[in-house]
Scaffold this motif. Structure first.
Motif, PDB file in Angstrom:
ATOM      1  N   GLN A 189      36.118  -8.831 -30.458  1.00 55.66           N
ATOM      2  CA  GLN A 189      34.935  -9.492 -29.949  1.00 55.66           C
ATOM      3  C   GLN A 189      33.930  -8.459 -29.241  1.00 55.66           C
ATOM      4  OE1 GLN A 189      35.183 -13.231 -28.376  1.00 55.66           O
ATOM      5  NE2 GLN A 189      35.091 -14.009 -30.289  1.00 55.66           N
ATOM      6  N   PRO A 190      32.950  -7.772 -29.911  1.00 55.45           N
ATOM      7  CA  PRO A 190      31.924  -6.939 -29.190  1.00 55.45           C
ATOM      8  C   PRO A 190      30.924  -7.900 -28.689  1.00 55.45           C
ATOM      9  CG  PRO A 190      31.609  -6.927 -31.470  1.00 55.45           C
ATOM     10  CD  PRO A 190      32.866  -7.830 -31.449  1.00 55.45           C
ATOM     11  N   GLU A 191      30.113  -7.178 -27.690  1.00 56.02           N
ATOM     12  CA  GLU A 191      28.960  -8.096 -27.316  1.00 56.02           C
ATOM     13  C   GLU A 191      27.861  -7.775 -28.382  1.00 56.02           C
ATOM     14  OE1 GLU A 191      28.453  -9.118 -24.110  1.00 56.02           O
ATOM     15  OE2 GLU A 191      30.004  -7.795 -23.223  1.00 56.02           O
ATOM     16  N   ILE A 192      27.180  -9.059 -29.035  1.00 51.72           N
ATOM     17  CA  ILE A 192      26.379  -8.772 -30.324  1.00 51.72           C
ATOM     18  C   ILE A 192      24.985  -9.063 -29.762  1.00 51.72           C
ATOM     19  CG2 ILE A 192      25.971  -9.526 -32.559  1.00 51.72           C
ATOM     20  CD1 ILE A 192      28.706 -10.363 -32.730  1.00 51.72           C
ATOM     21  N   ILE A 193      23.987  -8.069 -30.057  1.00 49.02           N
ATOM     22  CA  ILE A 193      22.740  -8.278 -29.707  1.00 49.02           C
ATOM     23  C   ILE A 193      21.711  -8.264 -30.905  1.00 49.02           C
ATOM     24  CG2 ILE A 193      20.820  -7.103 -28.410  1.00 49.02           C
ATOM     25  CD1 ILE A 193      22.747  -5.890 -26.475  1.00 49.02           C
TER      26      ILE A 193
END
Lengths: 239, 372
Positions: A189-193
């Protein structure tokens, strides 16, 4: 230019002082002249005057381009003029990167930025890359025309902790849905922007349940990204 | 009854009313945009504001760019030609720019590639060089003025030589009358000074082609003695203590006497100026000394003036470099050139605020100069 409620530059610059607004308009006209050197001198002069580089990249350049967009609306300039100005911006960003930022290590990738496939406007994405790089994150930019499956393959390979997507045109907004659903399938789970001026028009509804809301961010401008990096971003600890 | 325009136009063409309802569209328009009831619905959302602004009813024709959604793809760039007629109907012609757009894209791609390859360090150096060039051009313009002044000076110098000759003759005639008062050494100085002025004028008049130095063996003591005579009063006047340390009389340099004097005088004047720039907290002092240094004679000129910083020190001997308002920046560069022509060199050591030491190295001669 008329300061009507309809004028986007006027709206966006409401909380700026008149003198900064005039500076930005002056900068916009230098960009339109296509004079790379004068534009760079303008940037360096601002830096010498103590303007923080975040202001340059989050306020000066985006607002100058907004102003230029308004000139197009007014029929004062053509699309070609707009392209010239955005080329000069490209130059300024590259020169700033080359002069002030250590290039990212090819062996590592902490963040990845791409434009939604088919969206030709990449200035915002490039500015985001610059902000991420400056924050010390080794960032890879995949550019425009990066098909979704390549994007995913890249992310699976490098497992960056930040995945940023830029969208600027309204008719590309619906593609964002596909990207977000695909990102859910990732094994981590990456940080999604998701960034873009029109992002508030985006109504995201996930068919398979939204990705972890904690890790999904919609950002309307670069100030939000800069602030998030400064205050909220915590790098994922390597396992 | 509305005047019907020519509808056989082979291009995307619309005929609309004040609400932009489409009354008629050409075959090309149907093919490119599909069937629409209102012209607004084929404008890209972002472009609608522009259309509203510019399409208001006017009698003169309008032309502007707009993004339109075609059947093929959204947000394509079109040139819109628009004209209202007297019946409140409007003709709209849409010419696609895609061909032009293609060219722009190509140019952009090439531009971006070039950006990627640009060497920004070289670019910066190029900008610095261009600034330097601008400075040089400016000093070149100043130079032109100096050359002009030089021409005037040359004619004046020519005129000075004649009276000098008469003065010299008369002083020589006077000499026997002064033996009693033990001031004969003054006469020698006057004559040697007149000779010097004469040589300077001669030198000046043939500056276009500078003569090679006329070298002879000179005892350093002699040089120092002349220097002291020349500058003693000036240093007194400025309140500077001029110290000339005794030199071994056998110490000789093989050099052109006039040019060496020029070098030493220049150094002395620089030192005096460095001292006059001081706040009056300490007494100025200039010290000359000389000693053997291997095959060379080292002449050391030390002052306790303002000194200079690294920047000034590195450019010290460059032509046109000056820290003075009225300087030409040629003094030290000429000195350096002269010393070099004599097979010597100059070095300098300086501490800002404390003073400066110049060291001139010149080849020495051992009693007998070579005859060549």
């Amino acid at each position: 230019m008329n300061a009507t409620h309809n004028n986007r530059f006027f709206q966006a610059s409401l909380d700026l002082t008149d003198s900064i607004r005039m500076k930005i308009i002056q900068f916009a006209h230098i960009l339109l002249s296509g004079d790379e050197r004068k534009s760079w001198e303008f940037i360096e002069q601002q830096l010498v005057n103590g303007i923080h580089s975040t202001e340059i990249f989050c306020t000066y350049i985006p607002l100058a381009m907004t102003y230029i967009g308004e000139l197009w609306i007014e029929n004062a300039i053509s699309v070609v003029d707009e392209h010239i100005a955005s080329c000069v911006c490209d130059y300024l960003i590259m020169r700033y990167q080359a002069q002030y930022i250590t290039p990212p290590d090819q062996q590592n990738c902490q963040a990845v930025v791409a434009c939604v496939d088919g969206d030709p406007h990449e200035l915002g994405a490039k500015l985001a890359v610059l902000l991420l790089n400056r924050h010390g994150l080794q960032t890879h930019y995949l550019g425009v025309h990066c098909p979704l499956h390549h994007f995913l393959a890249f992310i699976s390979k490098w497992r960056p902790s930040i995945v940023a997507l830029s969208v600027t045109q309204s008719h590309h907004l619906k593609k964002v849905q596909d990207y977000l659903e695909a990102l859910q399938g990732l094994p981590y789970q990456p940080e999604i922007i998701v960034g873009g001026r029109l992002i508030h028009h985006l109504s995201y509804t996930s068919s398979k349940g939204a990705p972890n809301k904690q890790r999904l961010f919609f950002m309307q401008n670069l100030h939000e990204l800069a602030g998030w990096l400064e205050q909220d971003y915590l790098p994922i600890k390597p396992e | 009854m509305a005047v019907c325009p020519d509808f056989s136009i082979p291009a995307p063409f619309f005929y609309v009313n004040t609400f932009y309802d489409i009354l008629y569209q050409s075959e090309d328009a149907k093919r490119i945009f599909g069937e629409h009831a209102n012209f607004f619905s084929l404008i890209d959302v972002e472009s609608r504001r522009k259309f509203q602004r510019l399409a208001e009813r006017r009698f003169e024709p309008q032309k502007f760019e707009l993004l339109l959604n075609t059947v093929q793809s959204p947000a394509m760039l079109f040139d819109i030609h628009l004209k209202w007629n007297r019946d409140n109907h409007c003709s709209i012609l849409c010419i696609e720019q895609s061909q032009r757009y293609q060219q722009i894209t190509e140019v952009l791609t090439r531009f971006t590639q070039r950006l990627g390859m640009t060497n920004y360090d070289l670019l910066r150096r190029k900008e610095e060089l261009e600034r330097l060039l601008a400075n040089l051009q400016q000093s070149n313009a100043q130079n032109d003025r100096l050359v002009e002044l030089g021409r005037i000076a040359a004619s004046i110098a020519h005129e000075i030589r004649n009276p000098l000759t008469s003065i010299r003759g008369l002083v020589q005639l006077l000499a026997p009358n002064l033996t009693s008062s033990a001031k004969l050494s003054y006469i020698d100085i006057i004559i040697s000074e007149i000779n010097r002025v004469n040589s300077i004028i001669t030198e000046f008049l043939k500056t276009a082609k500078p003569a090679p130095p006329l070298k002879e063996a000179i005892p350093v003591t002699d040089l120092f003695a002349e220097l002291e005579l020349l500058c003693h009063s000036e240093s007194l006047l400025q309140g500077i203590e001029l110290v000339i340390l005794p030199v071994d009389p056998s110490l000789m340099i093989y050099a052109d006497r006039l040019q060496m004097k020029q070098v030493l005088l220049n150094m002395l004047h620089n030192a005096m100026e460095a001292i006059s720039d001081l706040p009056n907290s300490r007494t100025g002092m200039i010290q000359f000394e000389a000693e053997r240094f291997g095959r060379y004679v080292q002449i050391r000129i030390e002052d306790n003036g303002v000194g200079m910083d690294e920047q000034t020190r590195t450019h010290l001997f460059s032509p046109f470099f000056t820290t003075k308002n009225s300087g030409t920046g040629l003094g030290l560069s000429t000195c350096y050139h002269i010393v070099e022509l004599h097979g010597g060199t100059i070095d300098v050591e300086s501490t800002p605020g404390h003073g400066t030491v110049f060291r001139i190295y010149l080849p020495t001669v051992d009693k007998k100069p070579e005859l060549s």
